[in-house]
Design an enzyme around this catalytic site. Structure first.
Site, PDB file in Angstrom:
ATOM      1  N   CYS A 104      -3.029 -30.693 -10.470  1.00 36.11           N
ATOM      2  CA  CYS A 104      -3.817 -29.787  -9.459  1.00 36.11           C
ATOM      3  C   CYS A 104      -3.441 -28.591  -9.794  1.00 36.11           C
ATOM      4  O   CYS A 104      -2.212 -28.038  -9.278  1.00 36.11           O
ATOM      5  CB  CYS A 104      -3.602 -30.167  -8.112  1.00 36.11           C
ATOM      6  SG  CYS A 104      -4.163 -29.241  -6.771  1.00 36.11           S
TER       7      CYS A 104
ATOM      8  N   CYS B 224      -3.085 -26.296  -6.544  1.00 31.41           N
ATOM      9  CA  CYS B 224      -1.722 -26.710  -5.845  1.00 31.41           C
ATOM     10  C   CYS B 224      -0.612 -26.096  -6.415  1.00 31.41           C
ATOM     11  O   CYS B 224       0.469 -25.674  -5.958  1.00 31.41           O
ATOM     12  CB  CYS B 224      -1.543 -28.189  -5.895  1.00 31.41           C
ATOM     13  SG  CYS B 224      -2.891 -29.278  -5.306  1.00 31.41           S
ATOM     14  N   ASP B 225      -0.538 -26.234  -7.776  1.00 29.87           N
ATOM     15  CA  ASP B 225       0.618 -25.734  -8.511  1.00 29.87           C
ATOM     16  C   ASP B 225       0.794 -24.606  -9.331  1.00 29.87           C
ATOM     17  O   ASP B 225       1.605 -24.230  -9.953  1.00 29.87           O
ATOM     18  CB  ASP B 225       1.170 -26.956  -9.262  1.00 29.87           C
ATOM     19  CG  ASP B 225       1.615 -28.224  -8.337  1.00 29.87           C
ATOM     20  OD1 ASP B 225       1.883 -28.080  -7.139  1.00 29.87           O
ATOM     21  OD2 ASP B 225       0.952 -29.409  -8.897  1.00 29.87           O
TER      22      ASP B 225
END
Lengths: 320, 320
Positions: free
Chosen positions: B140, B143-144
């Site tokens: 992701c 997200c990251d």
């Protein structure tokens, strides 16, 4: 001809409640040049909420504390947050550029705008209403109902919300009085039937609320019914006489419902490309912190994609 | 004829990640009789996430900690949570009743069901992938990505997600290698053009990943390109080779997209009345904790209204 000096951004976020702050957090994390404008201090409706127990992960937190946490969170990831900036109007130029004019005369422009300006429950306008807001006076049954277990409550209003939420509140309350100024309700018949079938509900019609009173918290409501002054002992007063979404700032034509809520697609984009509506200003089922942050997140990711797509178009135009 | 003994509820929630737990928290707060079934421990994808920095209000929290907080939150408001309960299938009876059969043979029924079973990113299946999940291996970018500022990264895949997220990751990374096993990409031409125009992206085609390696975290990726073994020093590997939503448990016909994500209306209801899909199993723009809790909240409020409407119908039928 004098030229306006406009500040340019990838995305402008109007409103600093949970929806706007979530959009801003994501926009900043995604390295967009983003600015958030808030006409007061950060927090939006969080600041009108004493205790929050329904934002997943926080079992109990003061609204003002959550506002600070969300604000710091977005700011620490690089969001440009500008408090006490009143937006005069939002317009859309012929090329799709979103133009935000502030009360102080300055102007901000961006290809993407997230409208997160929220709204306000319509006030009854009686003594005690403001004083006891968050201490017995509430405008949201899903948010605050659970604080009133086994208590007697008054609901004020005669539309769908008053009847449906009045019925809902009997899940917690021992008794709910629905006080309405007319002799009949405007609510849909099915909601009236539901309330009538509920033994915990009592209707008080042709009654005008005069005052909400108490000591530390709400203890009673005073009203006049057919000329007679009356009083009820209640632990809380839920007021459902309308909600005013702050959608009027947008001067361009934009699809909205009868109450003024902005209509969106499932990615929260409005009828104007590059303009998203999130949180309480958007037409949706419920006004919760959790749904506001979800909206804001979706809008920021969509705005980021929009900005990339505009760059794609420019690249193609320059190649052609 | 033997009779199945079924447990009855107002609403059954299948899946104990953020979406399911938010639905459960709201259902419990709204005094519905609700049960949440989770085949493993609570948390869903939170448990596959080391550090979370993008759930508004928590500037930095371990995925496992947030899972415990959300679980405790819902449980303390009265949700019946059953972990390590594997659902065998979900069916819909002729009268609309949702039937959940567990692997152990027991059966639960309710008029409302919230499908929150999530899904899993498709694994590449190479050594080091599992070992370094959350420590350099990610599925992701939103997200990251922010954890990899000024680092070199590898992206694996050749579809839309690989190209779009590869481009996105250059907002943080100094360089992104997109490794794909074929000699051309499946991604839309516009996304290929965008990646090609990005000076930070380098394509590595006809390359098969063999291993992800490192010490405490990812340090390199090994692959074979046209018969030759090669290696790249990278700080992270983002894998975009598909996502498998857990929608297959539902035996009744339900509208879904090509990838198996469930299609919903804006209140997250699927094509089956009384069945909502929330979080990663739902067709939506992004898979974030914030959107999952928003979905779950909306579904629970909608389910509560549905249960009331069924009571209205029963009342009308008994009057008629």
């Amino acid at each position: 001809m004098s030229e306006n000096v406009s500040e340019q951004f990838d995305v402008i976020i109007v409103g600093g409640g949970p929806a706007g702050l979530a959009a801003g957090l994501y926009a900043a994390r995604m390295k967009l040049s983003a600015v958030l404008l808030e006409r007061g201090p950060l927090g939006g409706q969080l600041l009108n909420t004493e205790l929050i127990e329904d934002y997943p992960g926080f079992e109990s937190i003061l609204g003002s504390d959550l506002a600070v946490r969300m604000g710091d969170h977005a700011r620490n990831f690089g969001l440009d947050i500008r408090e006490f900036q009143s937006v005069a109007e939002i317009d859309v130029a012929g090329d799709g550029t979103k133009v935000v004019r502030l009360e102080d005369g300055s102007e901000l422009v961006a290809p993407a705008l997230v409208m997160a300006a929220g709204g306000l429950p319509r006030r009854l306008g009686v003594p005690g209403e403001e004083e006891f807001a968050g201490r017995g006076v509430s405008y949201c049954a899903v948010c605050d109902g659970a604080f009133f277990k086994r208590q007697e409550l008054a609901v004020v209003g005669g539309g769908d919300a008053a009847l449906e939420e009045g019925d809902f509140l009997t899940r917690y309350a021992s008794k709910v009085y629905i006080i309405h100024r007319r002799d009949q309700f405007r609510a849909q018949p099915v909601l009236q039937d539901r309330a009538r079938a509920n033994p915990k509900i009592e209707f008080i019609l042709e009654a005008q609320v005069r005052e909400i009173a108490g000591d530390q918290a709400v203890q009673r409501i005073r009203y006049v019914q057919r000329g007679e002054e009356k009083e009820l002992q209640v632990g809380g007063v839920f007021i459902f006489v309308g909600f005013l979404p702050n959608s009027g700032l947008i001067k361009a034509h934009i699809d909205h419902d009868e109450a003024g809520y902005l209509l969106t697609d499932r990615n929260t984009q409005t009828s104007i490309e590059g303009l998203w509506a999130v949180g309480d200003v958007r037409a949706q089922l419920t006004k919760q912190i959790a749904t506001a942050v979800g909206d804001g997140t979706t809008a920021a990711v969509a705005a980021s994609q929009h900005v990339e797509q505009l760059k794609d178009r420019e690249r193609r135009a320059s190649v052609a």
